[in-house]
Design an enzyme around this catalytic site. Structure first.
Site, PDB file in Angstrom:
ATOM      1  CG  HIS A 243      -1.126   3.330  -3.036  1.00 51.69           C
ATOM      2  ND1 HIS A 243      -2.304   2.800  -3.530  1.00 51.69           N
ATOM      3  CD2 HIS A 243      -0.188   3.094  -3.983  1.00 51.69           C
ATOM      4  CE1 HIS A 243      -2.082   2.268  -4.729  1.00 51.69           C
ATOM      5  NE2 HIS A 243      -0.821   2.425  -5.021  1.00 51.69           N
TER       6      HIS A 243
HETATM    7  O1  RIB Z   1      -0.226  -1.474  -2.498  1.00 52.07           O
HETATM    8  C1  RIB Z   1       0.279  -0.177  -2.277  1.00 52.07           C
HETATM    9  C2  RIB Z   1       1.182  -0.165  -1.086  1.00 52.07           C
HETATM   10  O2  RIB Z   1       2.280  -1.059  -1.300  1.00 52.07           O
HETATM   11  C3  RIB Z   1       1.820   1.211  -0.823  1.00 52.07           C
HETATM   12  O3  RIB Z   1       2.062   1.366   0.555  1.00 52.07           O
HETATM   13  C4  RIB Z   1       3.107   1.114  -1.560  1.00 52.07           C
HETATM   14  O4  RIB Z   1       4.109   1.995  -1.025  1.00 52.07           O
HETATM   15  C5  RIB Z   1       3.496  -0.310  -1.288  1.00 52.07           C
HETATM   16  O5  RIB Z   1       4.082  -0.374   0.018  1.00 52.07           O
END
Ligand code: RIB
Ligand code: CA
Length: 313
Positions: A243
């Site tokens: 992500h």
């Molecule tokens: O939903 C994914 C996000 O939530 C990413 O940034 C992960 O590190 C958590 O913070």
């Protein structure tokens, strides 16, 4: 061309760690003015610890790490140990940090930096709940217009939610903060699950990290080995979605990504859809566009970039 000035606001988190490592590996392109920790994946004490562990792993203890908000603006903190493990950085065995936290609160650092630097020259890179950013904008209403861009990971539309059926974790944890940020008027580029779920660390891609044969490459591969469990079990996906590194990769090679300039608003009243990013992808309302919502990426190009940058550490 001089390096782009950025502040990374983060809740490490294995994927945050890869995003931070990639940024710290790129000093000619990204001038990381500071890292601000926020409560999210794990409590603040751990996110502030983990951010320093990552700086030391990168050999970049020159970058100040500030502790920020330990809870959302109004709601009770929701964490994600079920995804990231009890430390938030489970997987590799890494030494406790020796570098100390920088003096002062992260929110004050954000405000002071935005007021000190020329308007339009500092990019904010939130990788977790938006509590620190929103608090800065509320405490210093003059600073939002001084931001160059906000390039964040958060939200979801076609991909729907990962913490509830409708909400992505970062936005879900502090929807009021997200609402403030999305209404701030600052230029926003959003990397939602719609794009991050296409950035999957397949076995071959993780083997390429491991094949770097460096402490960083090995640590990233071991983080991914741990981090991928959740998504493989839940979605049957081919690997962990990276992500947060989408944010760093976008700063380095924006041409890898595509999206639309649309209206995005945040659900803050309904408990059923709390934290939903209501993205007007098809332009069915007359609500003004306030964000570039990224929907796709060149995944092979993304992983080639990450692997090459990580090889520099
Ligand atoms: O939903 C994914 C996000 O939530 C990413 O940034 C992960 O590190 C958590 O913070
Ligand atoms: Ca994160």
């Amino acid at each position: 061309m001089s390096a782009r000035k950025i502040i990374i606001d983060t809740d490490p988190g294995q994927d945050d760690a890869v995003a931070i490592l990639t940024a710290l590996a790129s000093p000619d392109d990204l001038d990381v003015l500071g890292i601000t920790a926020v409560a999210g994946n794990v409590p603040l004490s751990l996110t502030a610890r983990n951010a320093r562990i990552v700086c030391e792993l990168a050999g970049r203890t020159d970058v100040p790490v500030y502790a920020g908000c330990d809870a959302p603006l109004t709601r009770k903190l929701v964490t994600a140990e079920h995804v990231h493990g009890k430390t938030g950085l489970d997987g590799p065995v890494l030494p406790e940090p020796t570098m100390t936290l920088a003096d002062g609160h992260a929110v004050d650092f954000i405000i002071e930096t935005l007021r000190r630097e020329e308007p339009g020259t500092v990019t904010l890179c939130p990788l977790g709940p938006l509590t620190n950013i929103a608090t800065a904008f509320e405490r210093a209403p003059d600073v939002a217009e001084r931001v160059q861009e906000i390039v964040l990971m958060g939200g979801a539309y076609f991909e729907v939610g990962n913490i509830t059926p409708t909400a992505e974790f970062n936005i879900y944890v502090d929807p009021e903060a997200a609402d403030i940020v999305f209404k701030s008027g600052a230029p926003i580029i959003v990397h939602p699950l719609d794009v991050t779920h296409k950035a999957l660390v397949t076995r071959d891609r993780n083997d390429a990290f491991r094949a770097l044969g460096t402490p960083v490459g090995t640590a990233v591969a071991e983080m991914t080995d741990f981090f991928e469990r959740f998504d493989k079990e839940k979605y049957g996906s081919l690997g962990a979605p990276l992500h947060d590194p989408c944010v760093t990769a976008y700063l380095l090679e924006p041409e890898l990504f595509s999206g639309r300039h649309i209206n995005v608003e945040i659900e803050t009243t309904s408990e059923l859809t709390r934290g939903m990013t209501v993205a007007d992808w098809w332009g069915v309302t007359d609500r003004p566009a306030n964000a570039i919502f990224i929907g796709d990426l060149d995944a092979d190009g993304f992983f080639a970039l990450l692997t090459e940058r990580l090889s520099r550490l």
